[in-house]
Motif scaffolding. Structure first.
Motif, PDB file in Angstrom:
ATOM      1  N   VAL A 101      28.149   1.690  13.506  1.00 58.74           N
ATOM      2  CA  VAL A 101      29.493   1.687  12.925  1.00 58.74           C
ATOM      3  C   VAL A 101      29.811   3.040  12.286  1.00 58.74           C
ATOM      4  O   VAL A 101      30.910   3.581  12.453  1.00 58.74           O
ATOM      5  CB  VAL A 101      29.632   0.552  11.894  1.00 58.74           C
ATOM      6  CG1 VAL A 101      30.995   0.610  11.204  1.00 58.74           C
ATOM      7  CG2 VAL A 101      29.446  -0.805  12.568  1.00 58.74           C
ATOM      8  N   ALA A 102      28.853   3.608  11.579  1.00 64.32           N
ATOM      9  CA  ALA A 102      29.074   4.913  10.953  1.00 64.32           C
ATOM     10  C   ALA A 102      29.289   5.995  11.997  1.00 64.32           C
ATOM     11  O   ALA A 102      30.111   6.905  11.821  1.00 64.32           O
ATOM     12  CB  ALA A 102      27.899   5.273  10.054  1.00 64.32           C
ATOM     13  N   SER A 103      28.578   5.918  13.096  1.00 64.44           N
ATOM     14  CA  SER A 103      28.749   6.870  14.187  1.00 64.44           C
ATOM     15  C   SER A 103      30.182   6.839  14.702  1.00 64.44           C
ATOM     16  O   SER A 103      30.803   7.887  14.930  1.00 64.44           O
ATOM     17  CB  SER A 103      27.775   6.556  15.314  1.00 64.44           C
ATOM     18  OG  SER A 103      28.010   7.368  16.437  1.00 64.44           O
ATOM     19  N   ALA A 104      30.736   5.641  14.870  1.00 65.25           N
ATOM     20  CA  ALA A 104      32.116   5.499  15.330  1.00 65.25           C
ATOM     21  C   ALA A 104      33.104   6.027  14.298  1.00 65.25           C
ATOM     22  O   ALA A 104      34.105   6.661  14.646  1.00 65.25           O
ATOM     23  CB  ALA A 104      32.409   4.031  15.643  1.00 65.25           C
ATOM     24  N   GLY A 105      32.816   5.787  13.042  1.00 64.32           N
ATOM     25  CA  GLY A 105      33.750   6.186  11.994  1.00 64.32           C
ATOM     26  C   GLY A 105      33.788   7.674  11.729  1.00 64.32           C
ATOM     27  O   GLY A 105      34.847   8.238  11.431  1.00 64.32           O
ATOM     28  N   PHE A 106      32.629   8.326  11.828  1.00 66.95           N
ATOM     29  CA  PHE A 106      32.562   9.737  11.475  1.00 66.95           C
ATOM     30  C   PHE A 106      32.500  10.660  12.696  1.00 66.95           C
ATOM     31  O   PHE A 106      32.484  11.880  12.550  1.00 66.95           O
ATOM     32  CB  PHE A 106      31.361   9.993  10.571  1.00 66.95           C
ATOM     33  CG  PHE A 106      31.504   9.389   9.205  1.00 66.95           C
ATOM     34  CD1 PHE A 106      32.179  10.068   8.202  1.00 66.95           C
ATOM     35  CD2 PHE A 106      30.979   8.132   8.921  1.00 66.95           C
ATOM     36  CE1 PHE A 106      32.335   9.512   6.940  1.00 66.95           C
ATOM     37  CE2 PHE A 106      31.124   7.562   7.669  1.00 66.95           C
ATOM     38  CZ  PHE A 106      31.807   8.260   6.668  1.00 66.95           C
ATOM     39  N   GLY A 107      32.473  10.083  13.886  1.00 67.77           N
ATOM     40  CA  GLY A 107      32.500  10.886  15.095  1.00 67.77           C
ATOM     41  C   GLY A 107      31.268  11.738  15.299  1.00 67.77           C
ATOM     42  O   GLY A 107      31.355  12.853  15.812  1.00 67.77           O
ATOM     43  N   ILE A 108      30.119  11.231  14.905  1.00 74.63           N
ATOM     44  CA  ILE A 108      28.860  11.939  15.140  1.00 74.63           C
ATOM     45  C   ILE A 108      27.928  11.016  15.905  1.00 74.63           C
ATOM     46  O   ILE A 108      28.126   9.795  15.936  1.00 74.63           O
ATOM     47  CB  ILE A 108      28.203  12.398  13.817  1.00 74.63           C
ATOM     48  CG1 ILE A 108      28.031  11.227  12.853  1.00 74.63           C
ATOM     49  CG2 ILE A 108      29.016  13.503  13.158  1.00 74.63           C
ATOM     50  CD1 ILE A 108      27.423  11.611  11.523  1.00 74.63           C
ATOM     51  N   SER A 109      26.923  11.597  16.534  1.00 73.87           N
ATOM     52  CA  SER A 109      26.058  10.793  17.395  1.00 73.87           C
ATOM     53  C   SER A 109      25.298   9.745  16.578  1.00 73.87           C
ATOM     54  O   SER A 109      25.054   9.914  15.375  1.00 73.87           O
ATOM     55  CB  SER A 109      25.066  11.686  18.131  1.00 73.87           C
ATOM     56  OG  SER A 109      24.092  12.192  17.243  1.00 73.87           O
ATOM     57  N   ARG A 110      24.910   8.685  17.266  1.00 74.08           N
ATOM     58  CA  ARG A 110      24.174   7.617  16.590  1.00 74.08           C
ATOM     59  C   ARG A 110      22.817   8.107  16.100  1.00 74.08           C
ATOM     60  O   ARG A 110      22.371   7.728  15.009  1.00 74.08           O
ATOM     61  CB  ARG A 110      24.013   6.437  17.548  1.00 74.08           C
ATOM     62  CG  ARG A 110      23.379   5.225  16.919  1.00 74.08           C
ATOM     63  CD  ARG A 110      23.486   4.027  17.829  1.00 74.08           C
ATOM     64  NE  ARG A 110      22.665   2.922  17.365  1.00 74.08           N
ATOM     65  CZ  ARG A 110      22.590   1.754  17.990  1.00 74.08           C
ATOM     66  NH1 ARG A 110      23.292   1.546  19.097  1.00 74.08           N
ATOM     67  NH2 ARG A 110      21.817   0.795  17.515  1.00 74.08           N
ATOM     68  N   SER A 111      22.163   8.971  16.871  1.00 76.78           N
ATOM     69  CA  SER A 111      20.856   9.482  16.443  1.00 76.78           C
ATOM     70  C   SER A 111      20.992  10.364  15.200  1.00 76.78           C
ATOM     71  O   SER A 111      20.153  10.291  14.290  1.00 76.78           O
ATOM     72  CB  SER A 111      20.191  10.259  17.578  1.00 76.78           C
ATOM     73  OG  SER A 111      20.982  11.368  17.972  1.00 76.78           O
ATOM     74  N   LYS A 112      22.039  11.197  15.177  1.00 78.41           N
ATOM     75  CA  LYS A 112      22.271  12.034  14.003  1.00 78.41           C
ATOM     76  C   LYS A 112      22.594  11.171  12.786  1.00 78.41           C
ATOM     77  O   LYS A 112      22.115  11.430  11.666  1.00 78.41           O
ATOM     78  CB  LYS A 112      23.425  12.991  14.284  1.00 78.41           C
ATOM     79  CG  LYS A 112      23.855  13.843  13.095  1.00 78.41           C
ATOM     80  CD  LYS A 112      22.768  14.797  12.638  1.00 78.41           C
ATOM     81  CE  LYS A 112      23.284  15.719  11.545  1.00 78.41           C
ATOM     82  NZ  LYS A 112      22.222  16.609  11.010  1.00 78.41           N
ATOM     83  N   THR A 113      23.391  10.120  13.018  1.00 76.29           N
ATOM     84  CA  THR A 113      23.725   9.202  11.921  1.00 76.29           C
ATOM     85  C   THR A 113      22.469   8.535  11.378  1.00 76.29           C
ATOM     86  O   THR A 113      22.292   8.409  10.163  1.00 76.29           O
ATOM     87  CB  THR A 113      24.715   8.131  12.414  1.00 76.29           C
ATOM     88  OG1 THR A 113      25.871   8.758  12.956  1.00 76.29           O
ATOM     89  CG2 THR A 113      25.126   7.218  11.269  1.00 76.29           C
TER      90      THR A 113
END
Length: 263
Positions: A192-204
């Motif tokens: 969900v955070a990846s979608a919200g902040f526009g960064i990759s899931r691995s980075k999140t």
């Protein structure tokens, strides 16, 4: 109210100390039969206190920060009754300072807060700081207002003028938000955070494990933690998003979500 039982249910030492102080304020209000209030609480502390008060059956209280919608609030205990007009009843606990530097340089929230805390003032004595183009409104507890007016002479290298203003002089700006509609494989925090902040899931996930992500202002360390509708997710230095709505599942078993990102 059994204070010791309440405190035994709290794991974090700093939360235990906070709740102990709040319960002392409640006990005092019952003893003197008059209003008492805490220092300012941030949203995470408000959540901790609110849960403990609810579990204890303590209902004669209100959270208020000097104006409607304040992020930082005190908790006020009302032993007689809950007033109908909170703003007029409790406005005397606060002063609203207008701090205006004598320069065209645009100072940030951090600049104003740093200058105030440079006077030796504890953070919990300062409420919301509303930064405008060439000045800031600062909500403080009444007992430190005169100290600030006398001793705060500069923000950064700029000299300042300080006035006390009435709450109705505040120009409360609507927060700027961006709606983000997306689909996720699950309601895992990293997804969900990846979608919200526009960064990759691995980075999140790395940011979460690095303790730079919070859910409802509490540090989250597990990327697999599930979030729900209404949760606020923040990443240090990147702002925050609110899970506005969790929708239906698509034919590919992905979940529709609507997020609101503060910009």
């Amino acid at each position: 109210m059994n204070k010791e039982v309440i405190l035994r249910g709290i794991s974090k030492a700093e939360d235990k100390l906070l709740v102990a102080r709040i319960l002392d304020k409640y006990t005092l209000s019952q003893k003197i039969m008059s209003y008492t209030h805490s220092d300012f609480l941030d949203p995470y502390q408000q959540n901790v206190v609110r849960k403990c008060l609810e579990m204890s059956g303590i209902r004669d209280h209100v959270f208020y920060g000097g104006f409607s919608g304040a992020e930082r609030t005190v908790v006020v205990f009302c032993p007689y009754y809950m007033p109908e007009n909170i703003e007029s009843e409790f406005s005397g606990f606060f002063e609203i300072l207008k701090i205006k530097p004598n320069t065209r340089e645009n100072f940030s929230h951090r600049d104003y807060l740093g200058s105030l805390m440079g006077l030796g003032i504890k953070r919990e004595k300062i409420g919301d700081i509303l930064v405008r183009e060439d000045f800031a409104f600062v909500v403080v507890l009444k007992d430190i207002a005169d100290y600030i007016r006398i001793n705060l002479t500069k923000v950064g290298n700029a000299r300042v003028e300080i006035d006390i203003v009435n709450p109705d002089e505040l120009d409360i700006l609507e927060p700027k938000v961006k709606e983000i509609s997306s689909t996720v494989a699950s309601l895992r925090l990293d997804s969900v955070a990846s979608a919200g902040f526009g960064i990759s899931r691995s980075k999140t996930a790395d940011l979460i494990r690095g303790e730079k992500v919070a859910v409802n202002w509490e540090t989250a360390t597990n990327p697999a933690r599930l979030v729900k509708e209404g949760d606020t997710i923040s990443i240090r230095g990147k702002g925050r998003v609110v899970v506005e709505k969790v929708g239906n599942t698509t034919k590919k078993d992905r979940i529709h979500i609507l997020l609101k990102k503060f910009i």
